[in-house]
Design a protein around this motif. Structure first.
Motif, PDB file in Angstrom:
ATOM      1  N   VAL A   1     -85.800  30.700 -15.173  1.00 21.07           N
ATOM      2  CA  VAL A   1     -86.963  31.233 -14.504  1.00 21.07           C
ATOM      3  C   VAL A   1     -86.300  31.285 -13.068  1.00 21.07           C
ATOM      4  CG1 VAL A   1     -89.165  31.086 -13.268  1.00 21.07           C
ATOM      5  CG2 VAL A   1     -88.579  30.170 -15.690  1.00 21.07           C
TER       6      VAL A   1
ATOM      7  N   LYS B   1     -98.484  44.679 -15.896  1.00 20.25           N
ATOM      8  CA  LYS B   1     -98.720  43.585 -15.217  1.00 20.25           C
ATOM      9  C   LYS B   1     -97.199  42.875 -15.009  1.00 20.25           C
ATOM     10  CE  LYS B   1    -103.417  42.316 -16.669  1.00 20.25           C
ATOM     11  NZ  LYS B   1    -104.187  42.439 -15.539  1.00 20.25           N
ATOM     12  N   SER B   2     -97.226  41.986 -13.892  1.00 16.95           N
ATOM     13  CA  SER B   2     -95.807  41.402 -13.617  1.00 16.95           C
ATOM     14  C   SER B   2     -96.002  40.117 -13.277  1.00 16.95           C
ATOM     15  CB  SER B   2     -95.363  42.135 -12.447  1.00 16.95           C
ATOM     16  OG  SER B   2     -95.802  41.766 -11.205  1.00 16.95           O
ATOM     17  N   ASN B   3     -94.946  39.374 -13.093  1.00 15.14           N
ATOM     18  CA  ASN B   3     -94.875  38.026 -12.758  1.00 15.14           C
ATOM     19  C   ASN B   3     -94.565  37.549 -11.286  1.00 15.14           C
ATOM     20  OD1 ASN B   3     -92.194  38.802 -12.752  1.00 15.14           O
ATOM     21  ND2 ASN B   3     -91.425  36.760 -13.690  1.00 15.14           N
TER      22      ASN B   3
ATOM     23  N   LEU C   1     -99.463  28.559 -12.077  1.00 14.18           N
ATOM     24  CA  LEU C   1     -99.900  29.923 -12.538  1.00 14.18           C
ATOM     25  C   LEU C   1    -100.878  30.420 -11.288  1.00 14.18           C
ATOM     26  CD1 LEU C   1    -101.092  29.258 -16.250  1.00 14.18           C
ATOM     27  CD2 LEU C   1     -99.184  30.727 -15.171  1.00 14.18           C
TER      28      LEU C   1
ATOM     29  N   TYR D   1     -90.333  40.399 -13.992  1.00 11.67           N
ATOM     30  CA  TYR D   1     -90.755  40.858 -15.701  1.00 11.67           C
ATOM     31  C   TYR D   1     -92.094  41.453 -15.620  1.00 11.67           C
ATOM     32  CZ  TYR D   1     -87.046  38.221 -18.037  1.00 11.67           C
ATOM     33  OH  TYR D   1     -85.706  37.530 -18.480  1.00 11.67           O
TER      34      TYR D   1
ATOM     35  N   ARG E   1     -88.992  27.617 -18.355  1.00 15.51           N
ATOM     36  CA  ARG E   1     -90.360  27.839 -19.231  1.00 15.51           C
ATOM     37  C   ARG E   1     -90.015  28.096 -20.524  1.00 15.51           C
ATOM     38  NH1 ARG E   1     -94.036  31.010 -21.393  1.00 15.51           N
ATOM     39  NH2 ARG E   1     -92.725  32.902 -21.078  1.00 15.51           N
TER      40      ARG E   1
ATOM     41  N   PHE F   1     -96.671  34.817  -9.713  1.00 12.84           N
ATOM     42  CA  PHE F   1     -96.221  33.394 -10.316  1.00 12.84           C
ATOM     43  C   PHE F   1     -94.761  33.017  -9.643  1.00 12.84           C
ATOM     44  CE2 PHE F   1     -93.252  31.713 -13.560  1.00 12.84           C
ATOM     45  CZ  PHE F   1     -93.641  30.601 -13.689  1.00 12.84           C
TER      46      PHE F   1
ATOM     47  N   GLU G   1     -94.853  41.300 -17.428  1.00 13.84           N
ATOM     48  CA  GLU G   1     -95.528  40.050 -18.544  1.00 13.84           C
ATOM     49  C   GLU G   1     -96.711  39.650 -17.478  1.00 13.84           C
ATOM     50  OE1 GLU G   1     -92.597  36.977 -19.051  1.00 13.84           O
ATOM     51  OE2 GLU G   1     -92.766  36.320 -16.973  1.00 13.84           O
ATOM     52  N   ASP G   2     -97.710  38.561 -18.518  1.00 15.64           N
ATOM     53  CA  ASP G   2     -98.870  38.439 -17.938  1.00 15.64           C
ATOM     54  C   ASP G   2     -98.902  36.948 -17.844  1.00 15.64           C
ATOM     55  OD1 ASP G   2    -101.565  38.043 -16.936  1.00 15.64           O
ATOM     56  OD2 ASP G   2    -102.503  39.382 -18.689  1.00 15.64           O
ATOM     57  N   PRO G   3     -98.880  36.367 -16.708  1.00 21.74           N
ATOM     58  CA  PRO G   3     -99.077  34.746 -16.873  1.00 21.74           C
ATOM     59  C   PRO G   3    -100.238  34.337 -17.086  1.00 21.74           C
ATOM     60  CG  PRO G   3     -97.565  35.766 -14.797  1.00 21.74           C
ATOM     61  CD  PRO G   3     -98.057  37.015 -15.464  1.00 21.74           C
TER      62      PRO G   3
ATOM     63  N   PHE H   1     -97.957  34.592 -20.613  1.00 19.24           N
ATOM     64  CA  PHE H   1     -96.972  35.312 -20.414  1.00 19.24           C
ATOM     65  C   PHE H   1     -96.711  36.560 -21.498  1.00 19.24           C
ATOM     66  CE2 PHE H   1     -96.329  31.587 -17.787  1.00 19.24           C
ATOM     67  CZ  PHE H   1     -95.923  31.919 -16.587  1.00 19.24           C
TER      68      PHE H   1
END
Length: 666
Positions: A238, A417-419, A450, A340, A233, A422, A342-344, A348
């Protein structure tokens, strides 16, 4: 072998190197920034020394400070890990000039790869296939536009001095070139200090396959097979796996030979990776050599049974490669994903904050965890927000994918937040399952992957409630047993009340909506009412994180984890995370910013301001560009209007939620 090694890095890679050194009886020295004073790598090493402020340029990028620690601590060698100074030729040479060993290739080899343009020319001369393009020194925009028109579209603009997906743009028409060039050069200058670019033909539906190479100081160079990293991505890998499902034995042989020739072309010593772009018909082209250990090296370790960090240490100490090419064997299939903060759902957007809960699967012969944090640690805004690498291995690819799905289901992050959701969707996607994904797929079809917050099925709600009730009963029993009166009847958590059966009120928030359930019963047998449901639960039992219960006469199984603040249930395909809230609802929500203000989504640095007071703007128009956590973010107008006030300047560091710009009606 060395007696003491300094690790000039942080996070999971520093922890990984420390563990290998410990296995070999080598003492380790960690360095840490102010933000990492309590980090796991600093705690794990035999010694830990502070080297400066939280920003990388104030600590981990300060080669002179790292060398000073090496001198004072008596370290004989420096391992740079990956990132930071790992591909800095000046630092590698400074280490050697100080009489120490740099655990990596020589600075001269790095310099040959430091320029993508020069690297392509060198590889072309050695017969390694390269993508047609322009690598000249003339960087005049008109010249670059003319070369782009000559090469044809689509083409890719790439930073000549960089990597990691930074400073790269795909251009599909001549009219898009100038704007893409400007953006690419700006990002390259910010990330690498130089804005030179190269141009190359863009291969449609390409695969990204890289070959792990190793050289020693005795003239041997071998390869350890391939890794496929086509699930990407925005040029960031990924999913990584080995072997590639696309590869044939003949193609593996040809690419392996090309990779070894590429390494020989720069007199390569130690671990490195030769990256290729591969067309649908198996045509492959040299991209670059990463002159360091890479994030995805564990998949190679799992299929070969080798410790690449140990190999690095031995080669740096002057030993020959432990094995010759014909002695390298590979078995099974390995897959790696990166967890990670991160917030998809928000593009992200990298996250930060305290890891209130971090649950990862237990390591085993089939599951490996490389992590640099534990529950209670903080993911800071200053570095890459990776929480852990999850790597699985099994006899073949289908079983490895099944193993990965199981391992992901065992993961939970509470805090930032995490991935994870996702990744769960991705490893079930047909393009991944069938092994047909290409590097452009996710950017074109991201919505298909997503996570969507599905309605909460009644059975899952019942299991979540049962997990909470069992948790609360166990906590009450434990507290009573530890009290001065362990046999008190008031410590029995069965909901009994004088004169009636009694009930407990459970309150949750899911997808922003409040859910209230009234529960009667205890010890796994409950009647749950509320939220439009009337559900009978019988025989609920929680062993570890596996919950089994009969819900309205039907046997149900799920992963479940509950505490006083959260509950997670996972049905094997999808996770449902609920927040536990007090029975009395308090209203302390602040008013939103509204459509008149543009605020910083997270802490970061403003790199570009494209608006001024009095300027008329359209909804969605880019007004500022912000850099945060190694990523450039475009901040756009929330509505059409006129800029009333600009409250940020280029180069300024801002905190999250700070108002950067205000709008007024035209």
């Amino acid at each position: 072998m060395f007696d003491k090694v300094l690790i000039a890095n942080r996070g999971e890679i520093a922890c990984r190197i420390i563990r290998t050194c410990r296995k070999l009886g080598i003492r380790t020295v960690a360095v840490y920034s102010e933000a990492d004073a309590r980090a796991q790598h600093a705690r794990l090493a035999d010694e830990a020394w502070p080297i400066g402020g939280p920003r990388p340029q104030d600590s981990y990028l300060r080669g002179e400070a790292i060398l000073e620690v090496a001198r004072k601590s008596g370290a004989q060698a420096i391992h740079p890990g990956y990132g930071f100074l790992s591909e800095n030729a000046d630092f590698a040479e400074a280490v050697e000039a100080a009489g120490l060993v740099f655990i990596g290739p020589k600075g001269a080899s790095m310099r040959k790869m430091g320029s993508k343009a020069g690297a392509k020319q060198l590889m072309d001369q050695r017969g390694v296939p390269v993508v047609p393009g322009y690598t000249g020194e003339d960087q005049d925009p008109a010249k670059l536009q003319a070369e782009a028109d000559r090469i044809g579209y689509p083409l890719m603009i790439k930073a000549a001095h960089g990597g990691g997906g930074k400073g790269m743009r795909i251009v599909r028409a001549a009219g898009e070139f100038a704007a893409a060039l400007e953006s690419c050069q700006r990002e390259a200058a910010g990330a690498f200090g130089r804005d030179c670019v190269l141009l190359e033909r863009y291969i449609e539906r390409p695969r990204h396959i890289e070959i792990q190479v190793f050289g020693d100081s005795h003239g041997q160079v071998i390869h350890l097979g391939e890794r496929e990293c086509s699930a990407q991505r925005r040029y960031q890998k990924v999913v990584e796996e080995s072997p590639s499902p696309f590869m044939t034995p003949a193609l593996r042989e040809r690419m392996g030979q090309a990779a070894v020739e590429a390494a020989r072309a720069i007199d390569y010593v130690n671990a490195g990776t030769v990256e290729f772009i591969v067309g649908p018909e198996g045509d492959f082209y040299f991209m670059e050599i990463n002159t360091r250990l890479q994030v995805e090296h564990p998949v190679t370790e799992l299929v070969t049974g080798l410790d690449l960090v140990e190999w690095q240490l031995r080669v740096a100490a002057g030993e020959p490669l432990p094995l010759a090419q014909d002695a390298i064997t590979r078995s099974g299939h390995a897959i790696e994903v990166r967890l990670y903060a991160e917030d998809p759902a928000a593009g992200f957007l990298p996250g930060s904050g305290r890891l209130e809960m971090l649950c990862l699967p237990s390591p085993s012969a089939n599951v490996r965890i490389d992590a640099g944090v534990v529950a209670g640690d903080t993911v800071t805004i200053h570095y890459d927000p990776m929480i852990a690498k999850l790597i699985v291995h099994d006899a073949d690819r289908p079983r490895a994918l099944a193993r990965l799905r199981e391992a992901l289901a065992d993961c939970e992050v509470v805090g930032p937040k995490s991935n994870i959701a996702f990744l769960e969707n991705l490893v079930r996607h047909p393009e991944v399952v069938d092994g047909t994904i290409h590097t452009a797929y996710l950017d074109r079809h991201l919505e298909d992957v997503l996570p969507k917050e599905a309605p909460l099925p009644p059975a899952m709600l019942a299991l979540a409630a049962s997990a909470c009730l069992l948790h609360d009963e166990a906590a009450t029993a434990a507290a009573t047993a530890a009290s001065a009166d362990p046999h008190s009847p008031w410590g029995i958590a069965d909901g009994w009340r004088l004169g009636h059966a009694g009930e407990r009120l459970l309150c949750f928030v899911y997808r922003g909506e409040r859910i209230e359930l009234h529960a009667r019963g205890s010890a796994g047998d409950y009647q749950l009412t509320g939220n439009g449901a009337d559900i009978r639960v019988a025989g609920a039992r929680l062993a570890g994180d596996r919950l089994v219960a009969e819900v309205d006469g039907r046997q149900q199984r799920a992963r479940a984890r509950a505490d006083a603040r959260h509950v997670l249930v996972h049905d094997g395909d999808q996770r449902f995370s609920l927040e536990r809230v007090p029975a009395v609802l308090t209203d302390d929500a602040a008013a939103g910013a509204g459509d008149d203000r543009l605020t910083a989504p997270m802490p970061g640095r403003i790199v570009l301001v494209k608006a001024e007071p009095g300027q008329a703007v359209e909804e969605g128009q880019e007004l500022l560009v912000m850099e945060a956590m190694k990523m450039e973010l475009s901040l756009c107008a929330p509505r059409a209007g006129t800029v009333a006030k600009v409250q940020a300047a280029a180069g300024e560091f801002v905190e999250a939620d700070v108002v950067l710009l205000t709008l007024e009606d035209a």
